[in-house]
Design a protein around this motif. Structure first.
Motif, PDB file in Angstrom:
ATOM      1  N   GLU A 124      32.473  76.436  48.992  1.00 58.14           N
ATOM      2  CA  GLU A 124      32.392  75.810  46.822  1.00 58.14           C
ATOM      3  C   GLU A 124      33.187  75.533  46.303  1.00 58.14           C
ATOM      4  O   GLU A 124      33.874  76.516  45.919  1.00 58.14           O
ATOM      5  CB  GLU A 124      31.340  76.542  47.106  1.00 58.14           C
ATOM      6  CG  GLU A 124      30.639  75.254  46.118  1.00 58.14           C
ATOM      7  CD  GLU A 124      29.335  76.075  44.847  1.00 58.14           C
ATOM      8  OE1 GLU A 124      28.435  75.570  43.849  1.00 58.14           O
ATOM      9  OE2 GLU A 124      28.321  76.855  45.392  1.00 58.14           O
ATOM     10  N   ASN A 125      34.312  74.737  46.082  1.00 57.74           N
ATOM     11  CA  ASN A 125      34.648  74.533  44.514  1.00 57.74           C
ATOM     12  C   ASN A 125      34.230  74.931  43.760  1.00 57.74           C
ATOM     13  O   ASN A 125      33.382  73.406  43.504  1.00 57.74           O
ATOM     14  CB  ASN A 125      35.169  73.258  45.112  1.00 57.74           C
ATOM     15  CG  ASN A 125      36.455  72.881  44.685  1.00 57.74           C
ATOM     16  OD1 ASN A 125      36.902  73.979  43.589  1.00 57.74           O
ATOM     17  ND2 ASN A 125      37.572  72.029  44.758  1.00 57.74           N
ATOM     18  N   LEU A 126      34.494  75.840  42.954  1.00 56.06           N
ATOM     19  CA  LEU A 126      33.908  75.583  41.276  1.00 56.06           C
ATOM     20  C   LEU A 126      34.500  75.158  40.662  1.00 56.06           C
ATOM     21  O   LEU A 126      33.840  74.976  39.063  1.00 56.06           O
ATOM     22  CB  LEU A 126      34.486  77.361  41.830  1.00 56.06           C
ATOM     23  CG  LEU A 126      33.069  78.473  42.460  1.00 56.06           C
ATOM     24  CD1 LEU A 126      32.575  79.880  42.214  1.00 56.06           C
ATOM     25  CD2 LEU A 126      31.777  77.764  42.750  1.00 56.06           C
ATOM     26  N   TYR A 127      35.736  74.211  40.333  1.00 63.55           N
ATOM     27  CA  TYR A 127      36.202  73.777  39.540  1.00 63.55           C
ATOM     28  C   TYR A 127      35.228  72.771  38.689  1.00 63.55           C
ATOM     29  O   TYR A 127      34.708  71.946  39.602  1.00 63.55           O
ATOM     30  CB  TYR A 127      37.599  73.229  39.842  1.00 63.55           C
ATOM     31  CG  TYR A 127      38.530  72.367  38.923  1.00 63.55           C
ATOM     32  CD1 TYR A 127      39.123  73.430  38.000  1.00 63.55           C
ATOM     33  CD2 TYR A 127      38.803  70.919  38.270  1.00 63.55           C
ATOM     34  CE1 TYR A 127      39.901  73.061  36.839  1.00 63.55           C
ATOM     35  CE2 TYR A 127      39.246  70.945  37.617  1.00 63.55           C
ATOM     36  CZ  TYR A 127      39.712  72.034  36.465  1.00 63.55           C
ATOM     37  OH  TYR A 127      40.999  71.361  35.201  1.00 63.55           O
ATOM     38  N   GLY A 128      35.289  72.972  37.907  1.00 64.01           N
ATOM     39  CA  GLY A 128      33.487  72.080  37.285  1.00 64.01           C
ATOM     40  C   GLY A 128      34.176  70.979  35.975  1.00 64.01           C
ATOM     41  O   GLY A 128      34.071  69.970  35.368  1.00 64.01           O
ATOM     42  N   PHE A 143      40.486  77.432  38.582  1.00 58.49           N
ATOM     43  CA  PHE A 143      39.571  77.828  39.216  1.00 58.49           C
ATOM     44  C   PHE A 143      39.004  79.185  40.639  1.00 58.49           C
ATOM     45  O   PHE A 143      39.842  79.582  40.404  1.00 58.49           O
ATOM     46  CB  PHE A 143      39.132  76.736  40.597  1.00 58.49           C
ATOM     47  CG  PHE A 143      40.721  76.499  41.596  1.00 58.49           C
ATOM     48  CD1 PHE A 143      39.380  77.325  42.677  1.00 58.49           C
ATOM     49  CD2 PHE A 143      41.585  76.554  41.874  1.00 58.49           C
ATOM     50  CE1 PHE A 143      40.708  77.293  44.032  1.00 58.49           C
ATOM     51  CE2 PHE A 143      42.813  76.515  42.624  1.00 58.49           C
ATOM     52  CZ  PHE A 143      41.637  76.895  43.592  1.00 58.49           C
ATOM     53  N   ALA A 145      35.926  80.412  44.250  1.00 59.62           N
ATOM     54  CA  ALA A 145      36.332  79.153  44.980  1.00 59.62           C
ATOM     55  C   ALA A 145      34.389  80.725  45.939  1.00 59.62           C
ATOM     56  O   ALA A 145      35.026  81.327  45.821  1.00 59.62           O
ATOM     57  CB  ALA A 145      36.472  79.185  46.187  1.00 59.62           C
ATOM     58  N   ASN A 146      33.134  80.021  46.118  1.00 58.45           N
ATOM     59  CA  ASN A 146      32.000  80.596  47.021  1.00 58.45           C
ATOM     60  C   ASN A 146      32.343  80.433  47.764  1.00 58.45           C
ATOM     61  O   ASN A 146      31.861  79.023  48.419  1.00 58.45           O
ATOM     62  CB  ASN A 146      30.839  80.371  45.885  1.00 58.45           C
ATOM     63  CG  ASN A 146      29.828  81.208  46.699  1.00 58.45           C
ATOM     64  OD1 ASN A 146      29.727  82.014  46.567  1.00 58.45           O
ATOM     65  ND2 ASN A 146      28.678  80.506  47.023  1.00 58.45           N
ATOM     66  N   ASP A 210      33.417  85.715  46.960  1.00 58.79           N
ATOM     67  CA  ASP A 210      33.653  84.761  46.330  1.00 58.79           C
ATOM     68  C   ASP A 210      34.793  84.886  45.550  1.00 58.79           C
ATOM     69  O   ASP A 210      35.826  86.235  45.958  1.00 58.79           O
ATOM     70  CB  ASP A 210      32.919  84.371  45.732  1.00 58.79           C
ATOM     71  CG  ASP A 210      32.543  85.256  44.549  1.00 58.79           C
ATOM     72  OD1 ASP A 210      32.826  86.304  43.906  1.00 58.79           O
ATOM     73  OD2 ASP A 210      31.634  85.116  42.989  1.00 58.79           O
ATOM     74  N   LYS A 212      38.512  84.779  42.716  1.00 54.75           N
ATOM     75  CA  LYS A 212      37.698  84.190  41.149  1.00 54.75           C
ATOM     76  C   LYS A 212      39.242  84.262  40.355  1.00 54.75           C
ATOM     77  O   LYS A 212      40.213  84.398  41.740  1.00 54.75           O
ATOM     78  CB  LYS A 212      37.601  84.814  40.078  1.00 54.75           C
ATOM     79  CG  LYS A 212      35.511  85.336  40.478  1.00 54.75           C
ATOM     80  CD  LYS A 212      35.020  86.543  39.555  1.00 54.75           C
ATOM     81  CE  LYS A 212      33.883  86.390  39.665  1.00 54.75           C
ATOM     82  NZ  LYS A 212      32.977  87.356  39.625  1.00 54.75           N
ATOM     83  N   ASP A 263      35.775  71.721  50.847  1.00 55.64           N
ATOM     84  CA  ASP A 263      34.844  70.938  49.942  1.00 55.64           C
ATOM     85  C   ASP A 263      36.086  70.395  48.691  1.00 55.64           C
ATOM     86  O   ASP A 263      36.775  71.322  48.263  1.00 55.64           O
ATOM     87  CB  ASP A 263      34.076  72.252  48.956  1.00 55.64           C
ATOM     88  CG  ASP A 263      33.210  71.595  47.711  1.00 55.64           C
ATOM     89  OD1 ASP A 263      32.818  70.961  48.368  1.00 55.64           O
ATOM     90  OD2 ASP A 263      33.529  72.468  47.090  1.00 55.64           O
TER      91      ASP A 263
END
Length: 287
Positions: A124-128, A143, A145-146, A210, A212, A263
């Motif tokens: 999962e790409n966590l850049y929001g 960003f 990643a999980n 994850d 960070k 992702d």
């Protein structure tokens, strides 16, 4: 004189008895058994504690000061705490997680080891952040990643140096296919490259596995808006991976579905580029 000597002898006997009681040990090797998994490291206590709270221990013929620990075997470590020796005994899982002919016995490890295997369920790409950009510019981002893992199929423990690789790029397609603009094959840095996985600590969502604060520069100077639609990442093993004890190491997608390792998230509105400039020129001069 005889009375005086007898009194000294009685006083000495009382001191020895008191020491035996406070030490909580009889010197025979008995100890309190705590069978929780894990290991205990040597501990230290503040010298400001009262002396009554820092009593030594007599354990299996050894004299231990308060806070001192001793390793009995790869599965057992004991520590002296205020006159009482407590031992932490690591227990091995009933199922090793690999075939019998794959099991490796390592003398300094408590439990038999299996080849390191990570089975990824989802990346999962966590850049929001969503932002608009123009051809010719750049944007530096941070960003995370999980990585969701198949806990049943993944090894109980995975550790080593330079284990993980996370590539990042900008793609024209949602699945990450096609041209890779601003491609960087490794955005994981420092100690995160040696991030350890232990099944007992993995409990999402409260305790995920994850990465960070990774950094990536999006370069919009090379390409057209059609090429710059999605920000993508992909997990894999680092080419320079050094698994502990040189065990075999693989990172696989669950059910061999490679898209689980990747992702992509959409970028904002793009403007500029030679095609847009051409259309603007046509609209201005051909009306």
């Amino acid at each position: 004189m005889a009375i005086f000597c007898r009194r000294n002898f009685l006083f000495l006997a009382m001191v020895v008895s008191l020491f035996a009681l406070t030490s909580g040990q009889d010197g025979s090797g008995d100890y309190e058994d705590y069978s929780e998994s894990g290991s205990v490291s040597q501990q230290s206590e503040s010298a400001s504690l009262p002396i009554d709270d820092r009593n030594p221990c007599s354990f299996r013929g050894q004299f231990l000061t308060h806070g001192q620990s001793v390793v009995i075997d790869p599965c057992t470590e004991c520590v002296c705490k205020n006159g009482t020796t407590t031992c932490n005994i690591e227990s091995c899982p009933s199922e090793q997680g690999c075939l019998p002919d794959e099991i490796v016995i390592i003398p300094e490890e408590c439990c038999p080891q299996c080849p390191y295997k990570m089975i990824v369920d989802q990346t999962e790409n966590l850049y929001g952040e969503t932002f608009d950009f123009a051809i010719g510019g750049t944007k530096r981002i941070r960003f995370g990643a999980n990585i969701a893992l198949d806990k049943k199929q993944t090894s109980r423990l995975v550790r080593g140096e330079s284990m993980w690789k996370l590539g990042a790029w900008i793609s024209p397609n949602e699945d990450g296919s096609g041209r890779r603009t601003s491609y960087k094959k490794q955005v994981i840095t420092g100690k995160d490259k040696a991030k350890e996985y232990f099944k007992g600590d993995y409990n999402p969502p409260t305790s995920p596995w994850d990465f960070k604060k990774m950094k990536f520069t999006m370069d919009f100077t090379n390409g057209e808006c059609a090429d710059l639609k999605f920000f993508c990442i992909e997990l894999g093993p680092d080419e320079a991976a050094q698994p502990k004890y040189d065990l075999a190491f693989t990172v696989l997608a669950k059910n061999d579905e490679e898209e689980r390792l990747r992702d992509c998230i959409p970028l904002g509105q793009c403007s500029g580029g030679k095609f847009e400039i051409y259309h603007q020129w046509v609209a201005k001069w051909c009306i």
